[in-house]
Design a protein around this motif. Sequence first.
Motif, PDB file in Angstrom:
ATOM      1  N   HIS A 248      41.302  65.339  62.839  1.00 19.11           N
ATOM      2  CA  HIS A 248      42.440  66.017  63.453  1.00 19.11           C
ATOM      3  C   HIS A 248      42.729  65.460  64.844  1.00 19.11           C
ATOM      4  CE1 HIS A 248      42.292  68.964  60.213  1.00 19.11           C
ATOM      5  NE2 HIS A 248      40.987  69.014  60.389  1.00 19.11           N
ATOM      6  N   ARG A 249      43.894  65.813  65.319  1.00 19.98           N
ATOM      7  CA  ARG A 249      44.351  65.289  66.602  1.00 19.98           C
ATOM      8  C   ARG A 249      43.408  65.678  67.735  1.00 19.98           C
ATOM      9  NH1 ARG A 249      50.532  66.065  68.941  1.00 19.98           N
ATOM     10  NH2 ARG A 249      50.305  64.674  70.760  1.00 19.98           N
ATOM     11  N   ASP A 250      42.765  66.826  67.630  1.00 17.39           N
ATOM     12  CA  ASP A 250      41.869  67.287  68.690  1.00 17.39           C
ATOM     13  C   ASP A 250      40.463  66.691  68.590  1.00 17.39           C
ATOM     14  OD1 ASP A 250      40.848  68.563  66.495  1.00 17.39           O
ATOM     15  OD2 ASP A 250      41.192  70.605  67.215  1.00 17.39           O
ATOM     16  N   GLY A 251      40.241  65.793  67.618  1.00 16.25           N
ATOM     17  CA  GLY A 251      38.957  65.123  67.478  1.00 16.25           C
ATOM     18  C   GLY A 251      38.013  65.760  66.487  1.00 16.25           C
ATOM     19  N   GLY A 285      49.303  62.466  64.824  1.00 19.18           N
ATOM     20  CA  GLY A 285      48.052  62.447  65.573  1.00 19.18           C
ATOM     21  C   GLY A 285      46.823  62.538  64.702  1.00 19.18           C
ATOM     22  N   ASP A 286      46.979  62.940  63.432  1.00 18.73           N
ATOM     23  CA  ASP A 286      45.847  63.035  62.511  1.00 18.73           C
ATOM     24  C   ASP A 286      45.526  61.670  61.908  1.00 18.73           C
ATOM     25  OD1 ASP A 286      45.755  65.715  63.029  1.00 18.73           O
ATOM     26  OD2 ASP A 286      46.685  66.327  61.128  1.00 18.73           O
ATOM     27  N   GLN A 287      44.288  61.546  61.430  1.00 18.91           N
ATOM     28  CA  GLN A 287      43.850  60.331  60.739  1.00 18.91           C
ATOM     29  C   GLN A 287      43.195  60.724  59.417  1.00 18.91           C
ATOM     30  OE1 GLN A 287      42.107  57.113  63.397  1.00 18.91           O
ATOM     31  NE2 GLN A 287      41.660  58.913  64.651  1.00 18.91           N
ATOM     32  N   LEU A 288      43.424  59.895  58.406  1.00 15.75           N
ATOM     33  CA  LEU A 288      42.829  60.125  57.094  1.00 15.75           C
ATOM     34  C   LEU A 288      42.120  58.845  56.678  1.00 15.75           C
ATOM     35  CD1 LEU A 288      42.615  62.244  54.792  1.00 15.75           C
ATOM     36  CD2 LEU A 288      44.570  61.101  53.718  1.00 15.75           C
ATOM     37  N   LEU A 289      40.800  58.957  56.516  1.00 17.58           N
ATOM     38  CA  LEU A 289      39.997  57.798  56.116  1.00 17.58           C
ATOM     39  C   LEU A 289      39.570  57.969  54.671  1.00 17.58           C
ATOM     40  CD1 LEU A 289      38.515  55.155  57.008  1.00 17.58           C
ATOM     41  CD2 LEU A 289      36.502  56.601  57.406  1.00 17.58           C
ATOM     42  N   LEU A 290      40.068  57.101  53.801  1.00 21.15           N
ATOM     43  CA  LEU A 290      39.637  57.053  52.405  1.00 21.15           C
ATOM     44  C   LEU A 290      38.652  55.897  52.274  1.00 21.15           C
ATOM     45  CD1 LEU A 290      42.957  57.761  52.463  1.00 21.15           C
ATOM     46  CD2 LEU A 290      42.472  58.140  50.049  1.00 21.15           C
ATOM     47  N   TYR A 291      37.586  56.104  51.518  1.00 21.19           N
ATOM     48  CA  TYR A 291      36.506  55.133  51.477  1.00 21.19           C
ATOM     49  C   TYR A 291      35.809  55.220  50.129  1.00 21.19           C
ATOM     50  CZ  TYR A 291      34.067  59.469  52.458  1.00 21.19           C
ATOM     51  OH  TYR A 291      33.630  60.754  52.380  1.00 21.19           O
ATOM     52  N   THR A 292      34.928  54.258  49.872  1.00 22.98           N
ATOM     53  CA  THR A 292      34.116  54.276  48.654  1.00 22.98           C
ATOM     54  C   THR A 292      32.675  54.647  49.017  1.00 22.98           C
ATOM     55  OG1 THR A 292      33.674  51.902  48.856  1.00 22.98           O
ATOM     56  CG2 THR A 292      35.571  52.573  47.524  1.00 22.98           C
ATOM     57  N   ASP A 293      31.865  54.932  47.998  1.00 25.28           N
ATOM     58  CA  ASP A 293      30.515  55.424  48.279  1.00 25.28           C
ATOM     59  C   ASP A 293      29.603  54.355  48.868  1.00 25.28           C
ATOM     60  OD1 ASP A 293      30.042  53.840  46.091  1.00 25.28           O
ATOM     61  OD2 ASP A 293      29.467  55.469  44.748  1.00 25.28           O
ATOM     62  N   GLY A 294      30.060  53.096  48.885  1.00 22.10           N
ATOM     63  CA  GLY A 294      29.289  52.065  49.564  1.00 22.10           C
ATOM     64  C   GLY A 294      29.196  52.312  51.055  1.00 22.10           C
ATOM     65  N   VAL A 295      30.084  53.152  51.581  1.00 23.87           N
ATOM     66  CA  VAL A 295      30.052  53.507  53.005  1.00 23.87           C
ATOM     67  C   VAL A 295      29.022  54.606  53.238  1.00 23.87           C
ATOM     68  CG1 VAL A 295      31.379  54.437  54.935  1.00 23.87           C
ATOM     69  CG2 VAL A 295      32.447  52.799  53.355  1.00 23.87           C
ATOM     70  N   THR A 296      29.192  55.734  52.584  1.00 24.20           N
ATOM     71  CA  THR A 296      28.332  56.892  52.848  1.00 24.20           C
ATOM     72  C   THR A 296      26.931  56.737  52.262  1.00 24.20           C
ATOM     73  OG1 THR A 296      29.355  57.936  50.916  1.00 24.20           O
ATOM     74  CG2 THR A 296      30.220  58.527  53.092  1.00 24.20           C
TER      75      THR A 296
END
Length: 354
Positions: A248-251, A285-296
């Motif tokens: 979110h915009r507020d971090g 102001g928001d950010q959306l990070l889509l990722y694969t399980d190789g990250v987490t």
Amino acid sequence: MTAKKSAPSAVALGWMPVATMTVVAVVDVVAGPDVGFLPLVSLGPAFAGLVGGWRRTALIGLLALLLCVGLGVYNGLFDNSRGFSAMASVAGVTGVGIAAAVMRSRREAELASVRSIAEVAQRVLLRPVPLTAGPLQAAVSYTSAVAEARIGGDLYELVASPHGVRVIVGDVQGKGLAAVETAAVVLGAFREAAYDEPDLVRLGERLERSVARDLDDEKFVTAILAEIGTEGSAVLLNYGHPAPLLVHRDGTADFPQPPAYALPLGLASHGGPGPEPHRIDFTPGDQLLLYTDGVTEARDHDGRFYPLADRVHLLKDSDAHRALDALREDLVRHAAGPHHDDAAMLLLRYQGHH
């Protein structure tokens, strides 16, 4: 830093054959003919065949042969068979070194060709996402688990369609060329359906049919679809994929979970309900990070998973690409070694209306 470190190493390897023959010559002169160091002159062309081309190996071999003759005459070794045996040893090793250099050069040329093909395949399969699409700024990162590969089983795409900006991030079961082929099927179907289908659920059904035709019953693709309009929200459709990270915009940040996780693409024949679309707030102001399980699922030396939720501060940079690069570098440091799975990340920033 890598290039700076490798240049001195290459120079050192290049001079190794000459240095080796020099050391052998000095020791042979100091120790005298009875010690029998002369055949070791052949180490020069042997090393040259490992690090240089065939012409350089042949030149080093000729120098080694001349050195062998000079030392043999100096030590009086041609009065018996020792001098001729040393020359035969140098000539034989030089021939083997030239053959090794030729084979290595051919393998290097083949590898360069494969890399070139991989780069072309990457441009076709995983095209660069647009810098901006509608109200969004986008950045992408991809790391393949296969050594020397530029592409793998993870996939991503962003399409600015008449129905809003549509995004997919997915993970094909398995690795290698078979996974790349499946990823191509999914991306091809998504790129076509993203323009044609006004409904996100119908788009997902198109993907399911395409994957079902391509895969057998034991293969599948986890994926998450997103549709971002201009009304300050996003609609997500989750096929057994990790929930995205919403900053979110507020971090503050959270992982918006779907009402229920559906089976991955390709497993609809096993029964079970399809994915339910769920809407989340996604405002300027928001950010959306889509990722694969190789990250987490990347682990450090102690076996701890990558704490993505604790790395939200790395996405504060005003430039989305620099922010994602910082996150990727932190992920690489955490893994402290080669990736065991492909890792893709797609960062979307809501900038406002355009």
